[in-house]
Write a protein that holds these residues in place. Sequence first.
Motif, PDB file in Angstrom:
ATOM      1  N   VAL A   1       0.906  12.528   3.790  1.00 53.12           N
ATOM      2  CA  VAL A   1      -0.116  12.462   2.958  1.00 53.12           C
ATOM      3  C   VAL A   1       0.217  12.073   1.419  1.00 53.12           C
ATOM      4  O   VAL A   1       1.794  12.606   1.204  1.00 53.12           O
ATOM      5  N   PRO A   2      -0.191  11.569   0.726  1.00 47.97           N
ATOM      6  CA  PRO A   2      -0.010  10.838  -0.360  1.00 47.97           C
ATOM      7  C   PRO A   2      -0.146  12.597  -1.566  1.00 47.97           C
ATOM      8  O   PRO A   2      -1.038  13.087  -1.198  1.00 47.97           O
ATOM      9  N   ALA A   3       1.152  12.599  -1.841  1.00 53.63           N
ATOM     10  CA  ALA A   3       1.624  13.927  -2.542  1.00 53.63           C
ATOM     11  C   ALA A   3       0.185  13.539  -3.935  1.00 53.63           C
ATOM     12  O   ALA A   3      -0.566  14.809  -4.723  1.00 53.63           O
ATOM     13  N   ALA A   4       0.211  13.164  -4.511  1.00 54.50           N
ATOM     14  CA  ALA A   4      -0.794  12.993  -5.788  1.00 54.50           C
ATOM     15  C   ALA A   4      -2.557  13.576  -5.147  1.00 54.50           C
ATOM     16  O   ALA A   4      -3.016  13.844  -5.982  1.00 54.50           O
ATOM     17  N   PHE A   5      -2.786  13.626  -3.902  1.00 52.02           N
ATOM     18  CA  PHE A   5      -3.601  14.029  -3.277  1.00 52.02           C
ATOM     19  C   PHE A   5      -3.996  16.214  -3.376  1.00 52.02           C
ATOM     20  O   PHE A   5      -4.378  16.252  -3.104  1.00 52.02           O
TER      21      PHE A   5
ATOM     22  N   THR B   1      -6.414   4.349 -12.374  1.00 52.34           N
ATOM     23  CA  THR B   1      -6.426   4.252 -10.867  1.00 52.34           C
ATOM     24  C   THR B   1      -7.276   5.668 -10.344  1.00 52.34           C
ATOM     25  O   THR B   1      -7.564   7.004 -10.872  1.00 52.34           O
ATOM     26  N   PRO B   2      -8.177   5.137  -9.295  1.00 56.48           N
ATOM     27  CA  PRO B   2      -9.452   6.201  -9.365  1.00 56.48           C
ATOM     28  C   PRO B   2      -8.488   7.570  -8.576  1.00 56.48           C
ATOM     29  O   PRO B   2      -9.640   8.656  -9.055  1.00 56.48           O
ATOM     30  N   VAL B   3      -7.629   7.608  -8.333  1.00 52.21           N
ATOM     31  CA  VAL B   3      -6.813   8.828  -7.061  1.00 52.21           C
ATOM     32  C   VAL B   3      -6.062   9.523  -9.008  1.00 52.21           C
ATOM     33  O   VAL B   3      -6.566  11.231  -9.431  1.00 52.21           O
ATOM     34  N   ASP B   4      -5.879   9.295  -9.652  1.00 55.24           N
ATOM     35  CA  ASP B   4      -5.791   9.211 -11.494  1.00 55.24           C
ATOM     36  C   ASP B   4      -6.694   9.912 -12.208  1.00 55.24           C
ATOM     37  O   ASP B   4      -7.126  11.441 -12.555  1.00 55.24           O
ATOM     38  N   ALA B   5      -7.857   9.513 -12.045  1.00 62.07           N
ATOM     39  CA  ALA B   5      -9.509   9.783 -12.448  1.00 62.07           C
ATOM     40  C   ALA B   5      -9.577  11.383 -11.437  1.00 62.07           C
ATOM     41  O   ALA B   5     -10.246  12.206 -12.050  1.00 62.07           O
ATOM     42  N   LEU B   6      -9.510  11.272  -9.940  1.00 56.54           N
ATOM     43  CA  LEU B   6      -9.828  12.088  -9.531  1.00 56.54           C
ATOM     44  C   LEU B   6      -9.098  13.937 -10.203  1.00 56.54           C
ATOM     45  O   LEU B   6     -10.041  14.788 -10.280  1.00 56.54           O
TER      46      LEU B   6
ATOM     47  N   THR C   1       1.246  -0.881  -0.076  1.00 56.83           N
ATOM     48  CA  THR C   1       0.175  -0.172   0.185  1.00 56.83           C
ATOM     49  C   THR C   1       0.794   1.383   0.572  1.00 56.83           C
ATOM     50  O   THR C   1       0.707   2.214  -0.336  1.00 56.83           O
ATOM     51  N   ASP C   2       1.892   1.543   0.732  1.00 55.78           N
ATOM     52  CA  ASP C   2       3.359   2.082   0.931  1.00 55.78           C
ATOM     53  C   ASP C   2       2.582   2.254  -0.721  1.00 55.78           C
ATOM     54  O   ASP C   2       3.125   4.204  -0.954  1.00 55.78           O
TER      55      ASP C   2
ATOM     56  N   LEU D   1      -7.846   3.992  -3.642  1.00 55.94           N
ATOM     57  CA  LEU D   1      -8.065   5.105  -4.812  1.00 55.94           C
ATOM     58  C   LEU D   1      -6.836   4.701  -5.443  1.00 55.94           C
ATOM     59  O   LEU D   1      -6.058   5.482  -6.581  1.00 55.94           O
ATOM     60  N   PHE D   2      -5.563   4.013  -5.408  1.00 56.98           N
ATOM     61  CA  PHE D   2      -4.217   3.929  -5.665  1.00 56.98           C
ATOM     62  C   PHE D   2      -4.077   2.778  -6.168  1.00 56.98           C
ATOM     63  O   PHE D   2      -3.457   2.420  -6.962  1.00 56.98           O
TER      64      PHE D   2
END
Length: 124
Positions: A57-61, A102-107, A13-14, A92-93
């Motif tokens: 915090v994930p930088a992608a956020f 990934t969902p975070v890519d879509a966001l 996950t990390d 999300l990842f």
Amino acid sequence: MHATVDSALDPRTDALAGEWLSLKEAAGRLGIKPNRIKQLISEHRLLAVRREGEPMVPAAFIKDGQVIKGLPGTLTLLSDAGYDDVETIRWLFTADDTLPGTPVDALTENRGTEVRRRAQALAF
């Protein structure tokens, strides 16, 4: 309150999230005070998990000095579906062929409606 979890992230996950930011670094990218980051986390607008004892915090956020559009609503939906913080990061990842990506890519690409539809379905 949706605070950071104390359980350690599993290596898989990390690695999924890639780059991580300390709360201070995240605040810097958002142009806000570190105390405001903690408020965003407690309000479900941002998510942090503990890595090596420190909330990260994930930088992608964060993109272009803002929390990515659609993240707060998605975090709420996942929490309502019973996902804990680590499960939320994993969801999300993780690539979803139906999105695609990934969902975070879509966001990040402003395709949040599809992400929220999938997150809502998890609750049923």
